[in-house]
Design an enzyme around this catalytic site. Structure first.
Site, PDB file in Angstrom:
ATOM      1  N   GLU A 180       0.835  -1.304  -0.088  1.00 39.50           N
ATOM      2  CA  GLU A 180      -0.041  -0.009  -0.160  1.00 39.50           C
ATOM      3  C   GLU A 180       0.845   1.252   0.036  1.00 39.50           C
ATOM      4  OE1 GLU A 180      -3.202  -2.447   2.419  1.00 39.50           O
ATOM      5  OE2 GLU A 180      -2.152  -0.767   3.687  1.00 39.50           O
ATOM      6  N   GLU A 203      -2.105 -11.453  -4.547  1.00 39.36           N
ATOM      7  CA  GLU A 203      -2.044 -12.082  -5.481  1.00 39.36           C
ATOM      8  C   GLU A 203      -1.548 -11.543  -6.575  1.00 39.36           C
ATOM      9  OE1 GLU A 203      -5.862 -13.165  -2.898  1.00 39.36           O
ATOM     10  OE2 GLU A 203      -4.530 -11.475  -3.671  1.00 39.36           O
ATOM     11  N   CYS A 252      -8.634  -9.410  -7.467  1.00 39.34           N
ATOM     12  CA  CYS A 252      -7.549 -10.394  -7.704  1.00 39.34           C
ATOM     13  C   CYS A 252      -8.157 -11.504  -8.479  1.00 39.34           C
ATOM     14  CB  CYS A 252      -6.807 -11.059  -6.405  1.00 39.34           C
ATOM     15  SG  CYS A 252      -6.054  -9.655  -5.395  1.00 39.34           S
TER      16      CYS A 252
END
EC number: 3.5.4.5
Length: 296
Positions: A91, A104, A132
């Protein structure tokens, strides 16, 4: 051993610590295991390949940079080669949440950037979000890809993404992880830009045709490249900068050590990564960024 792994390493069984310790103690351990290493660790720890993937999840999650959510997700991508590739969420503060790299995505792009040609399975410590699932649906072998979650039976991706929209709906037959070279060239550029060009030439952009690549050089002299990974659903696409930052993070380097960067993209393309890449790199402390156009 990188300090980020220390707590997770203590969660492993004694036999797995003995087998894995010499590998992750290496200064250049880059959050992956070769097929030979996987086989050796399995033999020494008496685990099968899938059990090993589950056992490694705490180590993968330890790579997470979750400064906003404080929610660490780890993933292991099992390549057709037999290699294991770690992945973790990443992040970024001061920019949009859309710049986040999901675990992922991290594992898949990690495998791709190390020239893996397909995946057998993705093992993850939490249920994949819709973003994902859609991202993984772009893979060449999406139909056979196994998703493995703790406490559940393995299931193919279509179990988690039924009635999927994907590349076939847009008549696209070039898929993520296919071996491709777009053949673009640049003249009289430096070594960093040549690596960004190589990344652009191997990027996956069948919808916009906006091939793009980036190369980052750190204070230590290491170079990390990223390729654009486009998606049929558009929003799950992974920009080249995020791909490079993910590779850098998994290798254990701090993004704040980036000194130079080069962005290569197609001139007059319908999609450009230049502006957001420049903004994000500035937030990370890198303002020495070159921008090069591939001519039509």
């Amino acid at each position: 051993m990188h300090t980020r792994f220390e707590n997770a390493f203590q969660q492993l069984s004694a036999s797995l610590q003995d087998a894995l310790g010499p590998l992750i103690d290496k200064p250049d351990f880059a959050a992956m295991l070769t097929a030979d290493e996987v086989n050796a660790v399995c033999e020494a720890s008496q685990l099968d390949v899938d059990a090993l993937a589950f056992a490694l999840l705490p180590l993968a999650a330890a790579c997470a940079q979750a400064s906003i959510s404080n929610f660490q997700v780890g993933a292991i991508a099992q390549g057709l080669s037999g290699n294991f590739y770690f992945g973790a969420n990443m992040e970024f503060t001061a920019v949009q949440l859309q710049q986040t790299v999901h675990a992922e995505q991290s594992a898949v792009s990690h495998a791709w950037l190390r020239n893996e040609r397909g995946l057998r399975a993705v093992t993850v410590n939490y249920t994949p979000c819709g973003h994902c699932r859609q991202f993984m649906n772009e893979l060449r072998n999406a139909a056979s890809l196994r998703i493995q979650l703790p406490g559940r039976q393995p299931a193919v991706l279509s179990h988690y993404l039924p009635d999927a929209f994907g590349p076939v709906d847009l008549q696209i037959d070039t898929l993520l992880m296919d071996d491709i070279n777009h053949g673009a060239t640049l003249q009289n550029v430096n070594a960093l830009t040549r690596q960004a060009l190589d990344a652009a030439n191997r990027s996956h952009a069948p919808y916009s045709k906006a091939i793009s690549g980036i190369a980052l050089e750190t204070a230590s002299g290491n170079i990390y490249t990223g390729r654009y990974a486009e998606n049929a659903a558009f929003n799950p696409s992974l920009p080249p900068l995020q791909a490079a930052l993910n590779l850098m993070n998994l290798a254990g380097e701090d993004p704040s050590t980036i000194k130079y960067a080069a962005v290569v993209e197609r001139r007059n393309a319908v999609v450009s990564h230049w502006a957001i890449s420049q903004i994000m790199l500035a937030e990370l402390g890198c303002t020495d960024v070159e921008h090069h156009f591939i001519e039509e």
